[in-house]
Write an enzyme that holds these catalytic residues in place. Sequence first.
Site, short mmCIF file in Angstrom:
data_model
loop_
_atom_site.label_atom_id
_atom_site.label_comp_id
_atom_site.label_asym_id
_atom_site.label_seq_id
_atom_site.Cartn_x
_atom_site.Cartn_y
_atom_site.Cartn_z
N HIS A 1 25.09 -27.43 44.98
CA HIS A 1 25.02 -27.44 43.40
C HIS A 1 26.45 -28.14 42.91
O HIS A 1 27.23 -28.59 43.69
CB HIS A 1 25.39 -25.83 43.01
CG HIS A 1 24.14 -25.04 43.26
ND1 HIS A 1 23.49 -24.54 42.09
CD2 HIS A 1 23.35 -24.61 44.34
CE1 HIS A 1 22.59 -23.82 42.44
NE2 HIS A 1 22.39 -23.82 43.72
N THR B 1 24.48 -32.30 34.83
CA THR B 1 25.29 -33.04 34.01
C THR B 1 24.92 -34.59 34.02
O THR B 1 24.95 -35.22 32.80
CB THR B 1 26.62 -32.66 34.40
OG1 THR B 1 26.69 -31.27 34.46
CG2 THR B 1 27.71 -33.32 33.52
N ALA C 1 26.39 -31.19 41.89
CA ALA C 1 26.54 -32.46 42.36
C ALA C 1 26.93 -33.59 41.60
O ALA C 1 27.09 -34.69 41.88
CB ALA C 1 25.43 -32.65 43.34
N ASP D 1 16.39 -21.81 38.63
CA ASP D 1 17.82 -22.35 38.91
C ASP D 1 18.60 -20.98 38.59
O ASP D 1 18.75 -20.63 37.19
CB ASP D 1 18.29 -23.56 38.22
CG ASP D 1 19.69 -23.98 38.60
OD1 ASP D 1 19.89 -23.91 39.77
OD2 ASP D 1 20.20 -24.56 37.75
N HIS E 1 30.14 -26.95 38.80
CA HIS E 1 29.19 -27.22 37.75
C HIS E 1 30.05 -28.06 36.73
O HIS E 1 31.07 -27.48 36.35
CB HIS E 1 28.54 -25.84 37.28
CG HIS E 1 27.58 -25.41 38.16
ND1 HIS E 1 27.87 -24.04 38.68
CD2 HIS E 1 26.44 -25.84 38.83
CE1 HIS E 1 26.95 -23.66 39.43
NE2 HIS E 1 26.02 -24.60 39.64
N GLY E 2 29.17 -29.03 36.18
CA GLY E 2 29.75 -29.63 34.91
C GLY E 2 30.45 -30.99 35.41
O GLY E 2 30.79 -31.33 36.58
P1 13P Z 1 26.05 -30.34 37.63
O1 13P Z 1 25.62 -30.09 36.43
O2 13P Z 1 27.47 -30.44 37.97
O3 13P Z 1 25.01 -31.21 37.99
O4 13P Z 1 25.51 -28.94 38.52
C1 13P Z 1 23.83 -28.74 38.54
C2 13P Z 1 23.73 -27.49 39.09
O5 13P Z 1 24.18 -26.99 40.06
C3 13P Z 1 22.56 -26.69 38.58
O6 13P Z 1 22.23 -25.47 39.50
O1 G3H Z 2 24.01 -24.39 36.98
C1 G3H Z 2 23.99 -24.75 35.88
C2 G3H Z 2 22.83 -25.50 35.33
O2 G3H Z 2 23.68 -26.97 35.09
C3 G3H Z 2 22.35 -25.09 33.98
O3 G3H Z 2 23.15 -25.06 32.96
O4 G3H Z 2 22.91 -22.78 32.08
O5 G3H Z 2 23.72 -24.66 30.63
O6 G3H Z 2 21.36 -24.43 31.47
P1 G3H Z 2 22.71 -24.22 31.65
ZN ZN Z 3 24.06 -24.59 40.11
NA NA Z 4 29.40 -31.26 38.96
#
Ligand code: 13P
Ligand code: G3H
Ligand code: ZN
Ligand code: NA
EC number: 4.1.2.40
Length: 283
Positions: A207, A232, A209, A81, A179-180
């Site tokens: 991403h 998350t 989601a 990822d 993200h988050g």
């Molecule tokens: P979330 O943490 O918002 O679910 O995003 C995950 C993600 O896009 C990992 O690549």
């Molecule tokens: O895209 C982000 C993913 O949630 C991974 O997060 O870099 O904290 O492992 P991380």
């Molecule tokens: Zn992502």
């Molecule tokens: Na999110």
Amino acid sequence: MLVTGIEILKKAHKEGYAVGAFNTSNLEITQAIVEAAEETKSPVIIQVSEGGLKYAGIETISSIVRTMAEKASVPVALHLDHGTDFNTVMKCLRNGWTSVMMDASKLPLEENIKVTKTVVEIAHGMGVSVEAEIGKIGGTEDNITVDEREAAMTDPEEALKFAKETGIDYLAIAIGTAHGPYKGEPKLDFDRLKKIKEMLNIPLVLHGASGVPEEAIKKAVSLGINKINIDTDIRQAFARRLRELIEKDSEVYDPRKILGPCKDAMKEVIKQKMILFGAAGKA
Ligand code: 13P
Ligand code: G3H
Ligand code: ZN
Ligand code: NA
């Protein structure tokens, strides 16, 4: 069984559903993902971020996921990822990964194309599928204006040029997710998604989601999203159960009695996602 990412996503693209791509960095999260997939008969993508690789060690996490994937009764892909470092992508190929994301989305378009194209040539030569990103999917902590948000979104023409020139298998697009955890409710640009799907006609990736309302997820899937990344929501389910458990029983000390129930809490969240995405029963 362990399969390539495109094997899983080609079918999802053809039949119009999405496969969950869940982040792991340890044994229990991996168990939760594989058990959820088996119990709902879903194909699944297990992914590890660069941070996850650093935490677990690439050989260790590769062995855990690959061993469990090979024994699983459903198709499982092992995916990198957000690989931002070319050498990390190469290390994953050497360790038997079946899918990698080359994320050069922070670079100018031509540079993103150049490095992604190189990765595609090498990965395809080894039978490994490739995801890339066009546009910028940020974090919910980024303080950006409405204009900046709009500018970060994927441009359909650029996406088409990118897909044609690189030969990638699936594309991550920026349509308003982050993200988050979200502070308010995310606003997705469905018109943009529809246009990109019509123009590219390849599997598309959403991403960030976690925290996106169910209705918006369903609509995104109906418009052509085939891989949905969730991290998350799993982390939060883990932490919620952990706090509950420790509060209820201050004497508990066996890690298995603590992490076992946490694994089950994560599994429940993952199963719900698989059903919501339309992947349940597709294995
Ligand atoms: P979330 O943490 O918002 O679910 O995003 C995950 C993600 O896009 C990992 O690549
Ligand atoms: O895209 C982000 C993913 O949630 C991974 O997060 O870099 O904290 O492992 P991380
Ligand atoms: Zn992502
Ligand atoms: Na999110």
